[in-house]
Motif scaffolding. Structure first.
Motif, PDB file in Angstrom:
ATOM      1  N   VAL A 131     -23.148-128.189 -13.710  1.00 46.47           N
ATOM      2  CA  VAL A 131     -24.045-127.578 -14.705  1.00 46.47           C
ATOM      3  C   VAL A 131     -23.627-126.127 -14.959  1.00 46.47           C
ATOM      4  O   VAL A 131     -23.575-125.668 -16.109  1.00 46.47           O
ATOM      5  CB  VAL A 131     -25.519-127.655 -14.241  1.00 46.47           C
ATOM      6  CG1 VAL A 131     -26.415-126.771 -15.121  1.00 46.47           C
ATOM      7  CG2 VAL A 131     -26.008-129.092 -14.274  1.00 46.47           C
ATOM      8  N   LEU A 132     -23.342-125.401 -13.884  1.00 41.53           N
ATOM      9  CA  LEU A 132     -22.876-124.014 -14.032  1.00 41.53           C
ATOM     10  C   LEU A 132     -21.553-123.971 -14.799  1.00 41.53           C
ATOM     11  O   LEU A 132     -21.325-123.064 -15.616  1.00 41.53           O
ATOM     12  CB  LEU A 132     -22.703-123.362 -12.662  1.00 41.53           C
ATOM     13  CG  LEU A 132     -23.987-123.004 -11.907  1.00 41.53           C
ATOM     14  CD1 LEU A 132     -23.660-122.465 -10.530  1.00 41.53           C
ATOM     15  CD2 LEU A 132     -24.802-121.970 -12.686  1.00 41.53           C
ATOM     16  N   LEU A 133     -20.689-124.947 -14.531  1.00 39.51           N
ATOM     17  CA  LEU A 133     -19.421-125.010 -15.253  1.00 39.51           C
ATOM     18  C   LEU A 133     -19.668-125.254 -16.733  1.00 39.51           C
ATOM     19  O   LEU A 133     -19.023-124.637 -17.595  1.00 39.51           O
ATOM     20  CB  LEU A 133     -18.556-126.128 -14.670  1.00 39.51           C
ATOM     21  CG  LEU A 133     -17.194-126.366 -15.320  1.00 39.51           C
ATOM     22  CD1 LEU A 133     -16.339-125.111 -15.273  1.00 39.51           C
ATOM     23  CD2 LEU A 133     -16.470-127.522 -14.644  1.00 39.51           C
ATOM     24  N   LEU A 134     -20.629-126.126 -17.041  1.00 44.82           N
ATOM     25  CA  LEU A 134     -20.977-126.398 -18.439  1.00 44.82           C
ATOM     26  C   LEU A 134     -21.503-125.145 -19.125  1.00 44.82           C
ATOM     27  O   LEU A 134     -21.133-124.839 -20.269  1.00 44.82           O
ATOM     28  CB  LEU A 134     -22.027-127.522 -18.491  1.00 44.82           C
ATOM     29  CG  LEU A 134     -22.476-127.997 -19.880  1.00 44.82           C
ATOM     30  CD1 LEU A 134     -21.298-128.563 -20.653  1.00 44.82           C
ATOM     31  CD2 LEU A 134     -23.575-129.039 -19.754  1.00 44.82           C
ATOM     32  N   LEU A 135     -22.354-124.402 -18.424  1.00 45.02           N
ATOM     33  CA  LEU A 135     -22.891-123.155 -18.986  1.00 45.02           C
ATOM     34  C   LEU A 135     -21.770-122.132 -19.188  1.00 45.02           C
ATOM     35  O   LEU A 135     -21.762-121.399 -20.191  1.00 45.02           O
ATOM     36  CB  LEU A 135     -23.963-122.583 -18.054  1.00 45.02           C
ATOM     37  CG  LEU A 135     -25.269-123.400 -17.948  1.00 45.02           C
ATOM     38  CD1 LEU A 135     -26.157-122.811 -16.870  1.00 45.02           C
ATOM     39  CD2 LEU A 135     -25.996-123.426 -19.286  1.00 45.02           C
ATOM     40  N   ALA A 136     -20.838-122.082 -18.237  1.00 46.37           N
ATOM     41  CA  ALA A 136     -19.709-121.152 -18.368  1.00 46.37           C
ATOM     42  C   ALA A 136     -18.861-121.507 -19.585  1.00 46.37           C
ATOM     43  O   ALA A 136     -18.411-120.622 -20.325  1.00 46.37           O
ATOM     44  CB  ALA A 136     -18.862-121.181 -17.102  1.00 46.37           C
ATOM     45  N   VAL A 137     -18.672-122.810 -19.808  1.00 46.84           N
ATOM     46  CA  VAL A 137     -17.894-123.257 -20.970  1.00 46.84           C
ATOM     47  C   VAL A 137     -18.603-122.876 -22.263  1.00 46.84           C
ATOM     48  O   VAL A 137     -17.983-122.365 -23.213  1.00 46.84           O
ATOM     49  CB  VAL A 137     -17.668-124.779 -20.898  1.00 46.84           C
ATOM     50  CG1 VAL A 137     -17.074-125.298 -22.203  1.00 46.84           C
ATOM     51  CG2 VAL A 137     -16.748-125.123 -19.748  1.00 46.84           C
TER      52      VAL A 137
END
Length: 674
Positions: free
Chosen positions: A24-30
């Motif tokens: 989820v954090l990776l998705l937000l970073a993207v």
């Protein structure tokens, strides 16, 4: 990845919350990162190139209005709906200079040239020209028209930087969570693999070198860790990035997005081709690494023999051949990685850029695609190629992890014996072998029709030449192996009906070459079993007559024991092993050549202790030195897997058979030696 992939996924699901949190954090970073090109596009098209939009005269100074030659002008996009507008003017760029034009622009779009106060616009397609008078604007005057956009530019720039910082924070959290989860997964997997090795039957280790098992527990599980850390993050981010960027490209301009569509099939073909070759190389590499570990382990264990027989060169040559084979396939994999590396990705990217720029330069797209759109496309494509490069660079780790996982799961799939809960009451120790036959290999029987009975408290001695089957009987009794034919009965119950752990709970064994663990003398006796008290350890040492001997050492019975007890004498190691067996108070005691490596004085101490310890305990003695078993209740003479003679010492001596001959030979040797 089939079954292997499914099992790796099951391990990941043990820690699904932090992994999902990381993704989820990776998705937000993207998302935070992908907002950047759109902000940059707005800054270029709206705040920088927007100066060429239509301007209109207004009555007085007001927000967004610019003073020029005692008049006020405001750009068209800053007018409210229905707001009155004055005369139309334009600021037009030609080369590096800007020019003032009053009136509505001609419909012609194309190349601009200025000469003698006239701007000529030539349409690239039709060749049509339009000319109109313009006036040069100074840099100071031009700045006044940009000034209203500066607050908006600063806000957008601040938002851009803020998103970069936010993306960095999200990326940090994602990596922390993912790496922590990966470490937990590998810790769990390593524990599972090691625990399974404890459940594997002894015969499994007859065919697999210790170094190969070590390699699977350490090197292979460490390779799997990279799968959860680097490979998972890169592949997931690549999917998110590429999906989001394709969506952004279609929103930006569907025609430009079409140029990026071939990347997906190219990447899939790329991955399949790579895996086809890399899988074979990685299997050989992991196998050779295990063999290298096994050889190093064996060389260290047998270093004294290697040096004593001057086999250093031959041993090194053997190691060098293994190492060279490993090196060869490492280079093959390196060449494959170099061919399919990110350099090839950059070539594909640059080809796409050249095609797009060529189309743009040739005005194939028309006025619909401006500089801001082109910049956003290039930015988005650069961002798309970052995860593609990440995927390509992780293909090696993916294949290494997959092959390593196969090796680990192959070990874990070996049938083992689960640890049975609970305890078993101490049995009496009456042992009966009923027509038992056994073969380590199919049809190569090492025991044939063995039958005998050992009553509680009896001492049964097994004698015979090397390979006659003495140790095999003990292996069956301990259920390290199970018989092919016949049955073994303890206290009237077939051993096959007794869980192995419960059966061994009341057995003790002393081997010819005792194994000591790193720790202390006391811990080697108790094996850190909380049920074995300190007093019980000391009493076991007193019973074997060794307490005073060890009490004189620095640290007493808490003296450090290094690996295999190499700082202790053979007799001292044997006494510790003997005390270990006695501390567990076994119903059945097995002495496998227990006095073979002990000096005469130490043997006398043990023999005195044995007279007391044998009471109420069934004892099996495997001995080459027949003088140590004269008091045995029953002596079984084995030859080629069969019992050829049985009886006590006096009976067998009167019989004048094989036992008599062996005894006479040893006595004669002893006399000669003296």
């Amino acid at each position: 990845m089939g079954q292997t992939g499914k099992r790796l996924f099951q391990y990941a699901m043990l820690y699904k919350k932090p992994i999902i949190g990381a993704l989820v954090l990776l998705l937000l970073a993207v998302c935070a990162e992908l907002a950047g090109p759109f902000i940059a596009k707005r800054m270029i098209d709206q705040n920088i190139l927007g100066i060429e939009k239509s301007w209109y005269e207004v009555a007085a100074d007001e927000p967004y209005a610019v003073s020029y030659k005692d008049k006020w002008y405001k750009r068209e996009d800053h007018f409210a709906a229905g707001e009155a507008r004055g005369a139309e003017v334009h600021l037009l760029q030609a080369g590096r200079k800007f020019y003032w034009y009053e009136g509505t622009l001609p419909a012609v779009e194309g190349v601009r040239k200025v000469a003698d106060g006239q701007m000529t616009v030539t349409d690239k397609t039709t060749g049509e020209n339009a000319a109109f008078p313009v006036a040069l604007i100074s840099a100071k005057e031009l700045y006044q028209f940009y000034k209203p956009e500066i607050p908006s530019l600063m806000k957008l720039a601040g938002l851009y930087v803020g998103l970069l910082v936010l993306g960095a924070v999200f990326t940090y959290g994602q990596r922390l969570l993912l790496q922590t989860s990966a470490n937990r997964i590998v810790r769990r997997m390593r524990n599972d693999v090691f625990a399974h090795t404890q459940r594997l039957p002894v015969n499994y280790f007859d065919t697999l070198a210790a170094g190969q098992v070590v390699s699977r527990i350490t090197n292979d599980t460490e390779a799997i860790r990279e799968l959860y850390v680097a490979v998972l993050a890169n592949f997931f981010s690549a999917i998110v990035y590429m999906t989001a960027i394709y969506g952004a490209l279609f929103l930006l301009d569907p025609r430009l997005a079409l140029f990026a569509l071939p990347l997906v099939p190219i990447l899939l073909v790329w991955i399949n081709l790579y895996r086809r070759f890399a899988a074979r190389y990685n299997r050989i590499i992991r196998t050779k690494l295990s063999e290298i570990n096994a050889m190093i382990n064996e060389s260290i264990q047998g270093m004294a023999i290697i040096q004593a027989f001057r086999r250093q060169k031959e041993t090194f040559k053997e190691f060098d051949e293994l190492n060279e084979h490993y090196f060869t396939y490492q280079n093959k994999l390196l060449s494959l990685n170099s061919i399919t590396s990110h350099n090839l990705v950059n070539v594909v990217r640059n080809i796409i850029f050249l095609i797009v720029i060529w189309f743009f330069w040739g005005d194939w797209f028309g006025a619909a695609i401006g500089v801001g759109v082109l910049y956003a496309f290039v930015d988005l494509m650069n961002r798309m190629f970052q995860p593609i490069v990440g995927v390509v660079n992780q293909l090696s780790n993916l294949e290494t992890a997959r092959v390593s996982a196969e090796r680990v799961f192959t070990l874990m799939d070996q049938p083992g014996v689960e640890v049975e809960p609970g305890m078993m009451e101490r049995y009496k120790g009456e042992v009966k072998f009923d027509n038992v036959s056994f073969a380590y290999k199919k049809d190569e029987y090492v025991l044939k029709n063995i039958s005998f009975t050992a009553r509680q408290g009896d001492t049964v001695a097994l004698v015979g030449h090397t390979g006659s089957g003495k140790s095999s009987i003990m292996n069956l009794l301990f259920r390290f192996y199970d018989s092919n034919e016949g049955s073994i009965i303890i206290d009237g119950k077939d051993v096959l009906d007794i869980p192995k752990q419960h059966l061994r709970q009341h057995m003790g064994i002393v081997l010819q070459d005792p194994f000591l663990f790193t720790g202390t003398i006391a811990s080697n006796i108790s094996l850190n079993n909380p049920e074995i008290s300190r007093e019980r350890v000391e009493q076991a040492l007193r019973d074997v007559g060794a307490y005073d001997m060890f009490a004189q050492l620095p640290g007493g019975i808490d003296a450090e024991v290094i690996e295999k007890g190499s700082t202790l004498s053979a007799g001292q190691r044997q006494l510790i092993s003997f005390a270990r067996a006695l501390a567990y108070d076994p119903a059945i005691l097995i002495l496998d050549e227990a006095t073979a490596s002990i000096d005469t004085e130490t043997e006398a101490i043990i023999q005195e202790a044995l007279d007391v310890l044998k009471k109420g305990r069934t004892t099996f003695v495997i001995a080459h030195r027949l003088s140590t078993i004269r008091q045995a209740n029953q002596i079984l003479v084995l030859d080629r897997g069969r019992i050829v003679e049985r009886g006590n010492h006096d009976e067998l001596m009167d019989h004048r058979g094989k036992y008599f001959a062996m005894y006479q030979l040893q006595q004669g040797s002893a006399v000669t030696a003296s």
